[in-house]
Write a protein that holds these residues in place. Structure first.
Motif, short mmCIF file in Angstrom:
data_model
loop_
_atom_site.label_atom_id
_atom_site.label_comp_id
_atom_site.label_asym_id
_atom_site.label_seq_id
_atom_site.Cartn_x
_atom_site.Cartn_y
_atom_site.Cartn_z
N ALA A 139 66.32 45.19 35.41
CA ALA A 139 65.89 45.69 34.11
C ALA A 139 66.73 46.92 33.77
O ALA A 139 67.27 47.59 34.65
N PRO A 140 66.83 47.24 32.49
CA PRO A 140 67.63 48.41 32.08
C PRO A 140 67.15 49.67 32.78
O PRO A 140 65.95 49.97 32.80
N GLY A 141 68.09 50.39 33.36
CA GLY A 141 67.76 51.65 34.01
C GLY A 141 67.09 51.52 35.35
O GLY A 141 66.67 52.52 35.94
N GLN A 146 69.56 36.59 30.31
CA GLN A 146 68.57 37.56 29.82
C GLN A 146 67.22 36.90 29.58
O GLN A 146 67.13 35.87 28.90
N VAL A 147 66.20 37.53 30.10
CA VAL A 147 64.82 37.14 29.82
C VAL A 147 64.13 38.33 29.17
O VAL A 147 64.12 39.42 29.72
N THR A 148 63.59 38.10 27.99
CA THR A 148 62.90 39.16 27.27
C THR A 148 61.49 38.69 26.94
O THR A 148 61.31 37.63 26.33
N VAL A 149 60.52 39.48 27.36
CA VAL A 149 59.11 39.16 27.13
C VAL A 149 58.54 40.20 26.18
O VAL A 149 58.50 41.38 26.50
N TYR A 203 68.31 38.11 34.79
CA TYR A 203 68.04 37.35 36.00
C TYR A 203 69.34 36.71 36.49
O TYR A 203 70.03 36.03 35.72
N SER A 204 69.63 36.93 37.77
CA SER A 204 70.85 36.38 38.36
C SER A 204 70.50 35.49 39.54
O SER A 204 69.59 35.82 40.31
N CYS A 205 71.23 34.39 39.69
CA CYS A 205 71.03 33.55 40.85
C CYS A 205 72.08 33.87 41.89
O CYS A 205 73.15 34.40 41.58
N ALA A 206 71.74 33.57 43.13
CA ALA A 206 72.62 33.89 44.25
C ALA A 206 72.49 32.82 45.32
O ALA A 206 71.47 32.12 45.40
N ALA A 207 73.50 32.72 46.16
CA ALA A 207 73.49 31.75 47.24
C ALA A 207 73.92 32.43 48.53
O ALA A 207 74.76 33.33 48.52
N GLY A 208 73.33 31.98 49.64
CA GLY A 208 73.66 32.57 50.92
C GLY A 208 73.27 31.67 52.06
O GLY A 208 72.93 30.51 51.86
N GLY A 209 73.28 32.24 53.28
CA GLY A 209 73.01 31.44 54.45
C GLY A 209 71.68 31.71 55.11
O GLY A 209 71.22 30.93 55.95
#
Length: 119
Positions: A39-41, A114-117, A91-97
């Motif tokens: 989120a901002p800040g 961006q998700v804004t509610v 929101y960011s997606c990520a991949a790992g082990g």
């Protein structure tokens, strides 16, 4: 690994959204996919992660968000219900082990959505 996220948007409080993230490229060894948000800040924070046998959620989203994975298409989804204004973030997606809530355990990252509610 390239990750492409989609599905963000503007929704009223109490509404729902579903985010998607498709992985392509060298996905061998990529056993875990997850979502983080910022989120901002504020600092980036963990949202949810999934591997072939388990899921992990941040306390703030338990019972409202559901992460799922469609292995055949290397795609992860984040179903977000009962959204609150405080869920507003990129929101960011990520991949790992390794399934983890630590961003450092994820080696590949996609661009954010961006998700804004609104209240």
């Amino acid at each position: 690994v390239q990750l492409q996220a989609s599905g963000g948007g503007l929704v009223q409080a109490g509404g729902s959204l579903r985010l998607s993230c498709a992985a392509s490229g060298r996905t061998f060894g990529m056993f875990v996919m997850g979502w983080f948000r910022q989120a901002p800040g504020k600092e980036r924070e963990f949202v949810a992660a999934i591997n072939w046998r388990s899921t992990l959620y941040a306390d703030s989203v338990k019972g409202r968000f559901t992460i799922s994975m469609y292995n055949a298409k290397n795609t992860v989804y984040l179903q977000m219900n009962s959204l609150k204004p405080e869920d507003t973030a990129v929101y960011s997606c990520a991949a790992g082990g390794v399934i983890s809530a630590e961003a450092s355990d994820f080696g590949s990252w996609g661009q954010g959505t961006q998700v804004t509610v609104s209240s």
